[in-house]
Scaffold this motif. Structure first.
Motif, mmCIF file in Angstrom:
data_model
loop_
_atom_site.group_PDB
_atom_site.id
_atom_site.type_symbol
_atom_site.label_atom_id
_atom_site.label_comp_id
_atom_site.label_asym_id
_atom_site.label_seq_id
_atom_site.Cartn_x
_atom_site.Cartn_y
_atom_site.Cartn_z
ATOM 1 N N ALA B 140 -15.358 38.771 11.884
ATOM 2 C CA ALA B 140 -16.726 38.874 12.417
ATOM 3 C C ALA B 140 -17.438 37.518 12.354
ATOM 4 O O ALA B 140 -18.175 37.149 13.277
ATOM 5 C CB ALA B 140 -17.515 39.925 11.632
ATOM 6 N N GLN B 141 -17.210 36.784 11.295
ATOM 7 C CA GLN B 141 -17.863 35.473 11.139
ATOM 8 C C GLN B 141 -17.315 34.476 12.162
ATOM 9 O O GLN B 141 -18.069 33.697 12.753
ATOM 10 C CB GLN B 141 -17.647 34.939 9.718
ATOM 11 N N LEU B 142 -15.986 34.522 12.371
ATOM 12 C CA LEU B 142 -15.360 33.605 13.339
ATOM 13 C C LEU B 142 -15.801 33.909 14.767
ATOM 14 O O LEU B 142 -15.856 33.010 15.612
ATOM 15 C CB LEU B 142 -13.827 33.685 13.241
ATOM 16 N N ALA B 143 -16.143 35.167 15.018
ATOM 17 C CA ALA B 143 -16.532 35.570 16.376
ATOM 18 C C ALA B 143 -17.960 35.151 16.709
ATOM 19 O O ALA B 143 -18.407 35.275 17.851
ATOM 20 C CB ALA B 143 -16.377 37.089 16.524
ATOM 21 N N LYS B 144 -18.697 34.677 15.697
ATOM 22 C CA LYS B 144 -20.081 34.257 15.963
ATOM 23 C C LYS B 144 -20.097 32.937 16.708
ATOM 24 O O LYS B 144 -19.127 32.191 16.726
ATOM 25 C CB LYS B 144 -20.866 34.136 14.648
ATOM 26 N N SER B 145 -21.226 32.649 17.344
ATOM 27 C CA SER B 145 -21.328 31.404 18.109
ATOM 28 C C SER B 145 -22.498 30.591 17.567
ATOM 29 O O SER B 145 -23.646 31.008 17.742
ATOM 30 C CB SER B 145 -21.548 31.752 19.587
ATOM 31 N N PRO B 146 -22.281 29.455 16.912
ATOM 32 C CA PRO B 146 -20.966 28.907 16.571
ATOM 33 C C PRO B 146 -20.283 29.716 15.466
ATOM 34 O O PRO B 146 -20.959 30.411 14.714
ATOM 35 C CB PRO B 146 -21.323 27.499 16.061
ATOM 36 N N PRO B 147 -18.952 29.597 15.374
ATOM 37 C CA PRO B 147 -18.218 30.355 14.352
ATOM 38 C C PRO B 147 -18.704 29.994 12.940
ATOM 39 O O PRO B 147 -19.097 28.864 12.687
ATOM 40 C CB PRO B 147 -16.763 29.906 14.546
ATOM 41 N N LYS B 148 -18.704 31.002 12.052
ATOM 42 C CA LYS B 148 -19.119 30.768 10.672
ATOM 43 C C LYS B 148 -17.956 31.052 9.725
ATOM 44 O O LYS B 148 -16.989 31.706 10.086
ATOM 45 C CB LYS B 148 -20.311 31.672 10.333
ATOM 46 N N GLU B 149 -18.141 30.528 8.510
ATOM 47 C CA GLU B 149 -17.109 30.734 7.484
ATOM 48 C C GLU B 149 -17.267 32.094 6.819
ATOM 49 O O GLU B 149 -18.368 32.648 6.793
ATOM 50 C CB GLU B 149 -17.257 29.673 6.388
ATOM 51 N N LEU B 150 -16.189 32.565 6.246
ATOM 52 C CA LEU B 150 -16.245 33.767 5.412
ATOM 53 C C LEU B 150 -17.272 33.544 4.310
ATOM 54 O O LEU B 150 -17.272 32.494 3.655
ATOM 55 C CB LEU B 150 -14.853 34.021 4.808
ATOM 56 N N ASP B 151 -18.166 34.505 4.103
ATOM 57 C CA ASP B 151 -19.300 34.283 3.196
ATOM 58 C C ASP B 151 -19.395 35.312 2.066
ATOM 59 O O ASP B 151 -20.430 35.418 1.405
ATOM 60 C CB ASP B 151 -20.610 34.259 4.010
ATOM 61 N N ARG B 152 -18.342 36.073 1.870
ATOM 62 C CA ARG B 152 -18.325 37.016 0.752
ATOM 63 C C ARG B 152 -16.909 37.073 0.198
ATOM 64 O O ARG B 152 -15.940 36.777 0.908
ATOM 65 C CB ARG B 152 -18.738 38.430 1.193
ATOM 66 N N GLU B 153 -16.794 37.529 -1.062
ATOM 67 C CA GLU B 153 -15.487 37.684 -1.704
ATOM 68 C C GLU B 153 -15.381 39.102 -2.269
ATOM 69 O O GLU B 153 -16.338 39.595 -2.889
ATOM 70 C CB GLU B 153 -15.343 36.677 -2.852
ATOM 71 N N PHE B 154 -14.244 39.709 -2.046
ATOM 72 C CA PHE B 154 -14.052 41.094 -2.493
ATOM 73 C C PHE B 154 -14.338 41.245 -3.988
ATOM 74 O O PHE B 154 -15.117 42.095 -4.412
ATOM 75 C CB PHE B 154 -12.612 41.530 -2.173
ATOM 76 N N GLU B 155 -13.697 40.379 -4.781
ATOM 77 C CA GLU B 155 -13.762 40.516 -6.232
ATOM 78 C C GLU B 155 -15.160 40.188 -6.777
ATOM 79 O O GLU B 155 -15.630 40.814 -7.738
ATOM 80 C CB GLU B 155 -12.693 39.606 -6.865
ATOM 81 N N THR B 156 -15.824 39.239 -6.148
ATOM 82 C CA THR B 156 -17.177 38.883 -6.610
ATOM 83 C C THR B 156 -18.138 40.058 -6.419
ATOM 84 O O THR B 156 -18.880 40.433 -7.331
ATOM 85 C CB THR B 156 -17.693 37.647 -5.853
#
Lengths: 261, 261
Positions: B140-156
């Motif tokens: 979902a983040q990569l599909a944004k314009s401009p693409p964004k980085e992953l911003d959450r972590e499962f374990e956190t």
């Protein structure tokens, strides 16, 4: 206890309003598009007619004295007729003349400077009752246990919808003509109203979508300054805080949703 | 202006709360089942963390002085963690210790007699953030314009959910463990969370259904006297008026939703 941070939209009506959070209904949609701008207060009362709503509205709408403390109602949507149109001797029946007079009294309560509930910042919208699908209604009534008789008439409800439009014209209040919008959507065929009604009287998700669409358009046309697109959020959007996180105490101060007021 | 006829439920949270009128979400469902009994006040703020919500909550929740005039908040639902868990250096990040302290401060504000916002009739429920589906989130983040980085972590996010439970235990506040409920519904497989999330972080209709179910159960278990089944409508149901239409002025008098209070 909720502090008074947002102004509000009050929806006054019968079961069609009361049920509007269900089925992606118009109340849920309205609350969603106005989120962080205005709260939506559902004052829908299943089965009520305009006779019975008058004393209820007096208790729901603040007096001038109370108004300084409670959320300001910027928009009042009045939607009746579906029960008033029940044919006599049903106790819900309200004769057409009194129906018109009751609607005018509700408007008077908010707009007349001599009314205890006078609220000059409240804008009003009227909505007409949906058309009835009598064949569908009859099936739904017969399926009840014990079975019940058909309790609405197509032509009678149409006359109550006309009455709402007459009151709107006489009082210069905008009217969402849902009767017309729904009948048109059904290709002006009573039986095809089944697409928009659950039981011949109440709306399904598609029916509610037409209500939302009509109400949204009425706000845009009649009161554009109250349309959600023209309001700002009372508390700032987070990305502006994220740009200046050190200033969050200052940035999170409540603002008016009306940028220029 | 709305007179104070119904007590209320306040939902304090982030985008997961803000979006809860959409998609047959848990806020719409709650407002529907409590209709004519308690109003629901949505105080969801997309993107907010517990640092930023503290000054906002101070403005949203009435002070003792204001409380006599405004709707009584009978139930306060506090739902954070989804943004606090954003990894540093994201400005939304709140370290775990401060996250716990902030939640305790929110609870203190309502429960401590020395707090300006002290409200002894307000019951509190905490909810844990949903588990993140990082693969779905990354797409979902990569599909944004401009693409964004992953911003959450499962374990956190899981650790923030644990922190909510710790605070609930320490403060004796019931907790709806949505992290657990959703992860369990997904068969404890991160990828299968896609069934309940729109973008790896936010809930879809199925996800919101699990939120509603968990919250409804928590109210029933912890505060049964506030469950909608145990409240009466503030204004009487119409069939009782229809039996005695001549007495409608008397019958339409406002009552407490709490039959015995």
């Amino acid at each position: 206890m909720a502090a008074n941070v947002q102004d509000a939209i009050m929806l006054l009506g019968d079961s069609l309003t009361q049920g509007g959070y269900d089925l992606n209904g118009f109340v849920a949609k309205l609350a969603h598009v106005y989120n962080r701008k205005m709260d939506v207060i559902n004052r829908g009362f299943s089965g009520y007619n305009t006779d019975w709503i008058l004393p209820v509205f007096e208790q729901c709408f603040a007096t001038q004295h109370e108004q300084q403390h409670v959320p300001k109602i910027r928009l009042l949507v009045i939607w009746f007729g579906a029960n008033d149109a029940a044919p006599p001797p049903k106790p819900q029946h309200v004769p057409l003349d009194r129906f018109r007079a009751n609607l005018r009294k509700l408007i008077w309560m908010v707009r007349a400077p001599e009314s205890p509930h006078y609220s000059p910042e409240t804008r009003i919208i009227l909505m007409t009752p949906p058309p009835v699908n009598t064949a569908q209604r009859e099936r739904a009534q017969l399926a009840k246990s014990p079975p019940k008789e058909l309790d609405r008439e197509f032509e009678t409800t149409r006359r109550y919808a006309e009455a709402v439009k007459e009151v709107g014209k006489a009082e210069s209040v905008p009217v969402v003509d849902l009767w017309e919008n729904l009948y048109e959507a059904a290709g002006r065929e009573e039986e095809k109203l089944e697409d928009f009604l659950t039981d011949g009287l109440h709306l399904n998700e598609k029916g509610y979508a037409i209500v939302f669409e009509g109400l949204e358009k009425a706000i845009k046309d009649a009161y554009p300054e109250y349309h959600y697109d023209n309001l700002q959020s009372v508390f700032i959007y987070f990305d502006l805080i994220a740009e200046n996180p050190d200033k969050y105490m200052e940035l999170t101060k409540k603002r008016s949703a009306f940028a220029h007021s």
